[in-house]
Design a protein around this motif. Structure first.
Motif, PDB file in Angstrom:
ATOM      1  N   GLY A  72       0.829  -1.200   0.000  1.00  0.00           N
ATOM      2  CA  GLY A  72       0.000   0.000   0.000  1.00  0.00           C
ATOM      3  C   GLY A  72       0.857   1.240   0.000  1.00  0.00           C
ATOM      4  N   GLU A 162      -6.798   1.957   5.165  1.00  0.00           N
ATOM      5  CA  GLU A 162      -7.799   0.887   5.203  1.00  0.00           C
ATOM      6  C   GLU A 162      -7.729  -0.006   3.974  1.00  0.00           C
ATOM      7  N   ASP A 163      -7.320   0.575   2.855  1.00  0.00           N
ATOM      8  CA  ASP A 163      -7.277  -0.199   1.613  1.00  0.00           C
ATOM      9  C   ASP A 163      -5.939  -0.898   1.396  1.00  0.00           C
ATOM     10  N   THR A 165      -3.297  -3.891   1.800  1.00  0.00           N
ATOM     11  CA  THR A 165      -3.548  -5.332   1.809  1.00  0.00           C
ATOM     12  C   THR A 165      -2.442  -6.072   2.558  1.00  0.00           C
ATOM     13  N   HIS A 197      -9.202 -11.167  -3.627  1.00  0.00           N
ATOM     14  CA  HIS A 197      -9.257 -10.758  -2.223  1.00  0.00           C
ATOM     15  C   HIS A 197      -9.941 -11.870  -1.441  1.00  0.00           C
ATOM     16  N   ARG A 209      -7.725  -7.468   2.973  1.00  0.00           N
ATOM     17  CA  ARG A 209      -7.827  -6.002   3.068  1.00  0.00           C
ATOM     18  C   ARG A 209      -7.717  -5.592   4.524  1.00  0.00           C
ATOM     19  N   SER A 212     -10.926  -4.537   6.324  1.00  0.00           N
ATOM     20  CA  SER A 212     -11.833  -5.660   6.564  1.00  0.00           C
ATOM     21  C   SER A 212     -11.379  -6.484   7.759  1.00  0.00           C
TER      22      SER A 212
END
Length: 406
Positions: A72, A162-163, A165, A197, A209, A212
């Motif tokens: 990320g 948050e995005d 991985t 994912h 993620r 998540s």
């Protein structure tokens, strides 16, 4: 009495006990016995064999390896750091922390050179520094300047992470059965890991993620990004090797491991420090110290594998047969001790047999007179037969004399 007791004890040592089967026509005890048999059989088939798979040999010595990667990129613009681009090399840092003793002193000997200080940020130089005429001073410390500030962040630095991985690759092996597997789909498609994912419909994609994962623990990402935290990722392998290897699948669970206290508590969240070093044009070394409030991931793997084996099968069947015997023993106790006619069944079940009694019964069955009857003489032995005949004639209405003449 003493000699008689010793004699009876010595004779009982030579007694032999054998089983005697008695069919008790008692519906209540019979129903109880059948219910116990059905219960034991149900326990053996359903719980032992179907649920616990008692017919299998198991291996819990799981050998496992974990490989993790975080991906990320994000951009920040703060007054402390200015404009900055963050990638994996910047925010994936192993935690580092040290503790050092106090620095109060009265003389130079209280500050041995090279010794670290608990509340300080470096090591003693060997000098005790005093202010004016004060007797107590402070050890001179060789450290980075300025020292770290005690402030806490007001908002998360990487609030847009948050995005990001997390790539979690897990290899497992059960050595007893020589069985190995991984949580990555066995495919030759090189684009698979770039587009997939993890989810219920895609359990063999090891790309998670970050937002998540945090939400699956019941936490808020912005809160945990501000204060830090520890997240546990549990991977469980429960494999039935009597089935196809495709039936052996990993199961994931996510939990928050650190205790969530109030913001003012020293135990809240998770943080660590790291530094980056550089030199200026004059060759003086500088560093940028960062106290990071981040998320720590603890990946834990456990598992069990089972495969059919005749030895545990025989052992469990033998245990079931023994339980059947225990059911019969319990019904015996009810029959001979607890019901109303227990004394009757007890007398029928337990019987003493001696040699003299056996001889007496066999002589009666063969028609041989017992010793007392033989000693009385042949005339007495035939007398009941004559009386029986006279009585019979009398019943027909014939006088005794006429009956004998006829």
């Amino acid at each position: 009495m003493g000699q008689a007791g010793c004699k009876g004890l010595s004779q009982s040592l030579l007694d032999y006990k054998t089983e005697k089967y008695v069919i008790a026509k008692n519906k209540k005890v019979g129903l109880l016995y059948r219910l116990l048999q059905v219960s034991i059989l149900t326990y053996l088939v359903v719980w032992v064999f179907l649920v616990k798979k008692g017919y299998q040999d198991t291996d819990t010595s799981l050998q496992s390896s974990i490989i993790t990667k975080v991906k990320g990129v994000t951009f920040t613009n703060t007054s402390e750091l200015g404009e900055r681009l963050w990638d994996v090399a910047d925010y994936v840092i192993p935690p580092q922390s040290e503790s050092i003793p106090d620095a109060l002193c009265y003389r130079d000997s209280d500050c041995p050179p090279g010794e670290p200080v608990v509340a300080g940020n470096g090591v003693r130089t060997g000098r005790c520094l005093r202010v004016g005429n004060m007797q107590r001073g402070t050890c001179e410390i060789f450290a980075w300047c300025p020292v770290e500030t005690k402030s806490r962040p007001a908002k998360p630095l990487l609030g847009k992470a948050e995005d990001f991985t997390i790539y979690i690759k897990n290899f497992i092996r059960f050595p007893k059965f020589n069985f190995s597997k991984t949580n990555v789909l066995d495919t030759k498609d090189k684009a698979f890991l770039k587009s997939c994912h993890f989810g219920p419909e895609n359990p063999y994609c090891p790309i998670f993620r970050l937002g998540s994962v945090v939400s699956w623990t019941g936490s808020n990402f912005q809160e945990i990004a501000l204060q830090g935290g520890v997240i546990g990722i549990q991977i469980e392998w429960d494999c039935d090797l009597d089935k196809a290897s495709s039936e052996c699948n990993p199961r994931y669970s996510f939990s928050r491991l650190d205790n969530k206290f109030s913001e003012n508590s020293i135990s809240s969240g998770y943080n660590f420090r790291f530094a980056k070093y550089y030199r200026d044009g004059a060759g003086v070394e500088f560093r940028t110290l960062m106290k990071a409030y981040g998320i720590r991931f603890d990946v834990m793997v456990n598992g069990k594998a089972g495969k059919f084996n005749i030895i545990p099968t025989i052992i469990n069947i033998g245990s079931g047969v023994a339980l059947m015997g225990a059911g019969a023993f319990f019904c015996d106790l009810v029959l001979i001790y607890l019901i109303k006619k227990s004394h009757f069944y007890r007398d029928k079940k337990y019987e003493e047999v001696s040699v003299l009694r056996v001889l007496a019964e066999s002589s009666q069955q063969d028609g041989t007179p017992e010793p007392e009857e033989a000693a009385a003489g042949p005339g007495l032995a035939e007398q009941p037969e004559a009386q029986h005949g006279g009585g019979s004639q009398k019943e027909n209405g014939c006088p005794p004399g006429e009956g004998l003449l006829g």
